[in-house]
Design a protein around this motif. Structure first.
Motif, short mmCIF file in Angstrom:
data_model
loop_
_atom_site.label_atom_id
_atom_site.label_comp_id
_atom_site.label_asym_id
_atom_site.label_seq_id
_atom_site.Cartn_x
_atom_site.Cartn_y
_atom_site.Cartn_z
N GLY A 18 0.77 -1.24 0.00
CA GLY A 18 0.00 0.00 0.00
C GLY A 18 0.81 1.29 0.00
O GLY A 18 1.78 1.45 -0.74
N ARG A 40 6.03 -8.84 7.23
CA ARG A 40 6.06 -9.89 6.20
C ARG A 40 7.38 -9.86 5.42
O ARG A 40 7.60 -8.97 4.59
CB ARG A 40 4.87 -9.75 5.25
N THR A 191 -5.96 0.02 -1.29
CA THR A 191 -4.83 -0.76 -0.75
C THR A 191 -5.38 -2.08 -0.20
O THR A 191 -6.54 -2.40 -0.42
CB THR A 191 -4.13 0.00 0.41
N ILE A 193 -5.88 -2.60 2.93
CA ILE A 193 -6.30 -2.35 4.32
C ILE A 193 -7.64 -3.03 4.67
O ILE A 193 -7.82 -3.47 5.80
CB ILE A 193 -6.32 -0.83 4.62
P1 NDP Z 1 -1.97 -1.76 3.94
O1 NDP Z 1 -2.72 -2.81 4.68
O2 NDP Z 1 -1.73 -1.95 2.48
O3 NDP Z 1 -0.57 -1.49 4.62
C1 NDP Z 1 -0.39 -1.51 6.01
C2 NDP Z 1 1.09 -1.70 6.30
O4 NDP Z 1 1.29 -1.66 7.72
C3 NDP Z 1 1.61 -3.04 5.81
O5 NDP Z 1 2.85 -2.83 5.19
C4 NDP Z 1 1.76 -3.86 7.07
O6 NDP Z 1 2.86 -4.76 6.91
C5 NDP Z 1 2.12 -2.76 8.07
N1 NDP Z 1 1.89 -3.15 9.45
C6 NDP Z 1 0.72 -3.52 10.01
N2 NDP Z 1 0.92 -3.85 11.30
C7 NDP Z 1 2.24 -3.68 11.55
C8 NDP Z 1 3.06 -3.87 12.70
N3 NDP Z 1 2.55 -4.28 13.85
N4 NDP Z 1 4.38 -3.61 12.59
C9 NDP Z 1 4.90 -3.18 11.43
N5 NDP Z 1 4.19 -2.98 10.31
C10 NDP Z 1 2.87 -3.24 10.38
O7 NDP Z 1 -2.76 -0.40 4.22
P2 NDP Z 1 -2.57 1.11 3.75
O8 NDP Z 1 -1.41 1.27 2.87
O9 NDP Z 1 -3.90 1.57 3.30
O10 NDP Z 1 -2.30 1.82 5.18
C11 NDP Z 1 -1.17 2.62 5.45
C12 NDP Z 1 -1.59 3.75 6.37
O11 NDP Z 1 -2.49 4.61 5.70
C13 NDP Z 1 -2.29 3.32 7.66
O12 NDP Z 1 -1.80 4.09 8.74
C14 NDP Z 1 -3.74 3.65 7.38
O13 NDP Z 1 -4.46 3.88 8.57
C15 NDP Z 1 -3.59 4.90 6.54
N6 NDP Z 1 -4.74 5.26 5.74
C16 NDP Z 1 -5.22 4.41 4.76
C17 NDP Z 1 -6.32 4.77 4.01
C18 NDP Z 1 -6.90 3.89 2.97
O14 NDP Z 1 -8.02 4.17 2.47
N7 NDP Z 1 -6.24 2.82 2.55
C19 NDP Z 1 -7.00 6.05 4.24
C20 NDP Z 1 -6.40 6.87 5.26
C21 NDP Z 1 -5.31 6.48 5.97
P3 NDP Z 1 2.98 -6.22 7.54
O15 NDP Z 1 1.61 -6.82 7.57
O16 NDP Z 1 3.92 -6.91 6.60
O17 NDP Z 1 3.59 -6.00 8.89
#
Ligand code: NDP
Length: 248
Positions: A18, A40, A191, A193
């Protein structure tokens, strides 16, 4: 590679997919050495390979940022490897939408652990480095949900409101050390999410909202981050709210 961020070192949490992945790629394309963190392994290594194959420099660090020791180790590893840290993008986050009465409080704890505490741990660890350098830039990924509450989003709202409050208080504490703080507030971005959502009704609702419009792409948010961190030292872009044009 020569770009707007040539010679800078940037840490990006949640860089395995994402917005974090797109941001790592965009910062590296501008010449930054990127330290990319997530849990991951294979996904993270694939991002690192993509960046190096395209002439950039990337160090993957497996880290669960909800663990304070792992968050600290991430920052220290970046500093040890590259001798400095210029940019920290606190992006790792998760969302479990759903009405309060139906919620599993375990999901509340996960959101608070990742979206709020994780971001605080990395920030706490990077500040001593920034203070010695007398420069540094923290970019915190918040959300439209950090500005507008919505039924079904209460605890996610809590976490992103928290990110905004923490960021502004932080800015006031560190600006005299030449340290910048930026909040990025995306609307709906396409993404992974939604894949984690456990509440079936909430999942259907948010997927329908996303499908009804042309959502943002992760690269749109990455471009906003590149803009914020590429400004001259005297410019602190405090906040960027960025929605899809058709979002309500
Ligand atoms: P994704 O699910 O694609 O990405 C989330 C990322 O966070 C992954 O790389 C995941 O990697 C990582 N992650 C989750 N938990 C942990 C952890 N405990 N330690 C380290 N890494 C972690 O989502 P998005 O790209 O959408 O989200 C990114 C940010 O953007 C977030 O903060 C989200 O709240 C924010 N956001 C997203 C929106 C949307 O519509 N998508 C809108 C507004 C804000 P892994 O699982 O490999 O650890």
């Amino acid at each position: 590679m020569v770009g707007k961020l040539d010679g800078k070192v940037a840490i990006i949490t949640g860089a395995s997919s994402g917005i974090g992945k797109a941001t790592a790629i965009a910062l590296a394309a501008e010449g930054a050495k990127v330290v990319i963190a997530a849990r991951r392994v294979e996904r993270l290594e694939a991002v690192a390979k993509y960046i190096t194959d395209n002439g950039g420099q990337a160090l993957p660090v497996i880290a669960d940022i909800t663990d304070e020791a792992q968050a600290k180790n991430l920052i220290q590893k970046a500093n040890a490897e590259f001798g400095r840290v210029d940019i920290l993008v606190n992006n790792a986050g998760i969302s479990f939408p759903g009405r309060i009465e139906n919620a599993d409080p375990a999901n509340w704890r996960k959101m608070i652990d990742i979206n709020v505490l994780g971001l605080m741990y990395t920030t706490h660890s990077v500040l001593p480095i920034f203070k010695v350098q007398k420069s540094g830039h923290i970019v915190n990924i918040s959300s439209v949900a950090g500005r507008i509450a919505r039924a079904g989003m209460a605890v996610y709202n809590v976490t992103k409101w928290g990110v905004n409050a923490f960021s502004e208080a932080l800015r006031q504490e560190v600006y005299q050390d030449n340290i910048r703080v930026t909040i990025i507030e995306p609307g709906l971005v396409e993404t992974e999410i939604d894949q984690h959502i456990t509440d079936v009704v909430a999942k259907q609702e948010i997927e329908a909202r996303r499908k009804a419009i042309t959502p943002l792409q992760s690269e749109d948010i990455a471009a906003a981050i590149v803009y914020a961190v590429s400004q001259p030292q005297h410019v602190n872009v405090n906040e960027i709210l960025i929605r899809p044009t058709q979002q309500d």
